[in-house]
Design an enzyme around this catalytic site. Structure first.
Site, short mmCIF file in Angstrom:
data_model
loop_
_atom_site.label_atom_id
_atom_site.label_comp_id
_atom_site.label_asym_id
_atom_site.label_seq_id
_atom_site.Cartn_x
_atom_site.Cartn_y
_atom_site.Cartn_z
N HIS A 236 -5.98 1.88 -36.36
CA HIS A 236 -6.81 2.86 -35.63
C HIS A 236 -6.14 3.42 -34.38
CE1 HIS A 236 -10.50 2.70 -38.04
NE2 HIS A 236 -10.22 1.41 -38.23
N GLU A 266 -13.14 12.74 -37.86
CA GLU A 266 -11.95 13.59 -37.89
C GLU A 266 -12.31 15.05 -38.16
OE1 GLU A 266 -12.42 11.70 -42.01
OE2 GLU A 266 -12.69 11.12 -39.92
#
Length: 341
Positions: A236, A266
């Site tokens: 991450h 995203e």
């Protein structure tokens, strides 16, 4: 001749006695200065006023000098000399005299020339003292209270100024804190671009403006393809750095008036005021290439899917966003493409 002069001398003595009686009535003590001999004759009232025995001090000017308070001496002498030299039309002063018991008494002193020689030079001066001690103490007390009051007012004014300045600074700090709080409430903490809340507010404002004026407004939404693969392969933290780099690259390609926000995860969205569909399509192509350059160092190419829409008259914001979301869904099926709706 001698017999004629004698009545004249008697008359003069009578006038002087009358003058002395008059001075005694209106004053607490009189003095008579023979300038040539420097002899000073003082009345009994003068001695009583200061508590000295009658004729208990030398009858000269030095005696006067010796009883004046040291703090008053220079001021009194300056005024007296100004009269003697003709620079001031009168001699009058208020000062403190030392009494026999060592205490000081406030008196007023007035004098003038009364005799002159053949050349017009003064040869004699007479004056009167008056006890003004009680009046002077009241006057000085009032003066002190006025000074204290002025000082208090100055202190209050300074305090008000200080409190005003402190209040101004506090208000400025509050305004800065409020501005910062507003900025944080409208900013995505990771990418430092606008968040969904701020975007929806800007879209609402632009939609209302569109309803009135009907100018071209475009919306551009894009989603990074296979982003989960980046998090799974690199972790991450790397995924977060990619999101930050994408946001920075896109932001640099937009105008100041465009509203760029992270829609979620995203997924990003751009509000493009005064932009027709053709111009927004050209922008989407540039952003597609920009995102590819951001991901140049990754194991797999970084791409994004885009959806474009323009505001339509009579269409609600809910319908507009639904239409845009559906177009993005279609673009995601093909990946790395631009879908118009």
């Amino acid at each position: 001749m001698d017999e004629q002069q004698l009545p004249a001398a008697d008359a003069r003595d009578g006038i002087e006695k009358t003058l002395r009686y008059a001075l005694e009535v209106v004053s607490d003590g009189i003095w008579d200065w023979d300038i040539a001999s420097n002899h000073v004759k003082r009345s009994p009232g003068w001695y009583r006023m200061l508590g000295y025995p009658l004729d208990g001090l030398p009858e000269d000017v030095d005696t006067w000098h010796s009883v004046i308070h040291p703090d008053d001496f220079e001021r009194v002498m300056q005024g007296f000399q100004a009269y003697i030299e003709g620079r001031h039309p009168t001699y009058a002063a208020e000062y403190r005299c030392r009494c026999l018991d060592g205490e000081y008494l406030w008196i007023s002193d007035h004098g003038r020339f009364v005799e002159f020689d053949g050349q017009g030079q003064a040869t004699r001066m007479i004056g009167a003292h008056r006890n003004i001690h009680e009046r002077k103490l009241v006057e000085l007390e009032l003066q002190q209270r006025n000074e204290e009051l002025h000082e208090l007012n100055r202190n209050l004014e300074q305090l008000v100024e200080q409190r005003t300045e402190a209040l101004r600074r506090a208000n400025l700090a509050l305004a800065e804190q409020a501005a910062e709080a507003l900025r944080l409430s409208e900013t995505d903490p990771l990418t430092q671009i606008f968040n969904r809340r701020r975007f929806e507010s800007s879209l609402q404002h632009e939609w209302l403006h569109f309803q009135r004026h009907g100018h071209d407004v475009s919306l551009l939404m894009f989603d990074l393809d296979h982003f989960k693969r980046i998090n799974d392969s690199h972790g991450h933290p790397v995924g977060d750095r990619v999101l930050v780099a994408v946001a920075k690259g896109v932001r640099n390609s937009l105008r100041d008036g465009d509203c760029f926000a992270r829609w979620g995860g995203e997924e990003f969205i751009v509000l493009l005021p005064d932009t027709p569909l053709a111009a927004s399509h050209a922008l989407a192509e540039r952003l597609r290439r920009c995102i590819g350059e951001v991901g140049a160092g990754l194991e797999h190419a970084l791409t994004a899917s885009f959806a474009l829409a323009t505001l339509r008259c009579g269409e609600s914001l809910e319908d507009l966003l639904r239409r845009l979301d559906d177009a993005l869904y279609r673009a995601k099926q093909r990946r790395d493409c631009i879908e118009l709706c």
